[in-house]
Design a protein around this motif. Structure first.
Motif, short mmCIF file in Angstrom:
data_model
loop_
_atom_site.label_atom_id
_atom_site.label_comp_id
_atom_site.label_asym_id
_atom_site.label_seq_id
_atom_site.Cartn_x
_atom_site.Cartn_y
_atom_site.Cartn_z
N MET A 209 -70.28 -0.33 6.20
CA MET A 209 -68.85 -0.30 5.96
C MET A 209 -68.15 0.13 7.25
N ILE A 210 -67.05 -0.52 7.56
CA ILE A 210 -66.23 -0.24 8.74
C ILE A 210 -64.84 0.17 8.27
N ILE A 211 -64.27 1.15 8.95
CA ILE A 211 -62.87 1.53 8.72
C ILE A 211 -62.07 1.09 9.94
N TYR A 212 -61.05 0.31 9.69
CA TYR A 212 -60.10 -0.08 10.73
C TYR A 212 -58.83 0.71 10.44
N GLU A 213 -58.50 1.62 11.33
CA GLU A 213 -57.39 2.55 11.10
C GLU A 213 -56.21 2.19 12.00
N VAL A 214 -55.04 2.10 11.39
CA VAL A 214 -53.80 1.86 12.12
C VAL A 214 -52.90 3.06 11.88
N ASN A 215 -52.52 3.74 12.97
CA ASN A 215 -51.64 4.90 12.88
C ASN A 215 -50.27 4.52 13.39
N LEU A 216 -49.25 4.87 12.61
CA LEU A 216 -47.88 4.46 12.90
C LEU A 216 -46.96 5.66 13.03
N ILE A 217 -46.05 5.55 13.97
CA ILE A 217 -44.92 6.47 14.07
C ILE A 217 -43.68 5.60 13.94
N VAL A 218 -42.91 5.82 12.87
CA VAL A 218 -41.78 4.96 12.53
C VAL A 218 -40.51 5.81 12.50
N GLN A 219 -39.48 5.34 13.20
CA GLN A 219 -38.22 6.07 13.19
C GLN A 219 -37.68 6.14 11.76
N LYS A 220 -37.21 7.31 11.37
CA LYS A 220 -36.72 7.49 10.00
C LYS A 220 -35.56 6.57 9.68
N SER A 221 -34.80 6.17 10.68
CA SER A 221 -33.65 5.30 10.45
C SER A 221 -34.05 3.93 9.90
N PHE B 227 -40.84 1.66 16.40
CA PHE B 227 -42.10 2.20 15.90
C PHE B 227 -43.15 2.06 16.98
N THR B 228 -44.21 2.85 16.85
CA THR B 228 -45.38 2.69 17.71
C THR B 228 -46.61 2.66 16.82
N SER B 229 -47.66 2.06 17.34
CA SER B 229 -48.90 2.01 16.57
C SER B 229 -50.09 2.18 17.50
N THR B 230 -51.11 2.81 16.96
CA THR B 230 -52.40 2.91 17.63
C THR B 230 -53.47 2.53 16.62
N ARG B 231 -54.59 2.10 17.13
CA ARG B 231 -55.67 1.64 16.26
C ARG B 231 -56.99 2.23 16.72
N ARG B 232 -57.89 2.38 15.75
CA ARG B 232 -59.25 2.77 16.08
C ARG B 232 -60.18 2.25 14.99
N VAL B 233 -61.45 2.13 15.35
CA VAL B 233 -62.47 1.64 14.43
C VAL B 233 -63.46 2.76 14.18
N LEU B 234 -63.77 2.99 12.91
CA LEU B 234 -64.70 4.03 12.52
C LEU B 234 -65.90 3.38 11.83
N LYS B 235 -67.08 3.74 12.29
CA LYS B 235 -68.31 3.24 11.69
C LYS B 235 -69.04 4.41 11.07
N LEU B 236 -69.38 4.28 9.80
CA LEU B 236 -70.06 5.35 9.07
C LEU B 236 -71.46 5.59 9.65
N ILE B 237 -71.72 6.84 9.98
CA ILE B 237 -73.04 7.24 10.44
C ILE B 237 -73.86 7.77 9.28
N GLU B 238 -73.26 8.68 8.53
CA GLU B 238 -73.97 9.28 7.41
C GLU B 238 -72.94 9.79 6.41
#
Length: 105
Positions: free
Chosen positions: A1-13, A88-99
């Motif tokens: 299983m892989i997790i693809y994570e997208v983190n967002l910072i969005v202006q409240k307006s 808005f801004t976004s960053t991404r990362r991939v997480l792979k389950l080890i255990e």
């Protein structure tokens, strides 16, 4: 299983409009082969000007993620930029389950 994570910072307006769009966006991505589910989290952050969110998509494997990145991600990213520009801004990362650990009873 892989997790693809997208983190967002969005202006409240624009947060209400962005949130509506993002719900549809997530559901569109989940229609792509290999995606299993998605969780949308509010990141607890002391910021009066922005919303901080994290979307974690679960995929079967890395090749499914690579297919998405090669064939779909550009159009999805461009749609967000076209609609909301630099609000808005976004960053991404991939997480792979080890255990995986569970509570022992």
């Amino acid at each position: 299983m892989i997790i693809y994570e997208v983190n967002l910072i969005v202006q409240k307006s624009i947060a209400t409009e962005y949130k509506s769009w993002l719900s549809l966006h997530i559901n569109q991505i989940l229609q792509i082969n290999g995606f299993v589910s998605a969780n949308w989290y509010q990141i607890e952050y002391d910021d009066d000007l922005n919303e901080h969110w994290s979307i974690q998509y679960k995929l079967h494997n890395f090749s499914d993620l690579q297919d998405y990145l090669d064939n779909f991600s550009k159009q999805f990213r461009e749609d967000g930029l076209k609609r909301f520009g630099n609000q808005f801004t976004s960053t991404r990362r991939v997480l792979k389950l080890i255990e995986k650990f569970n509570l022992l009873m």
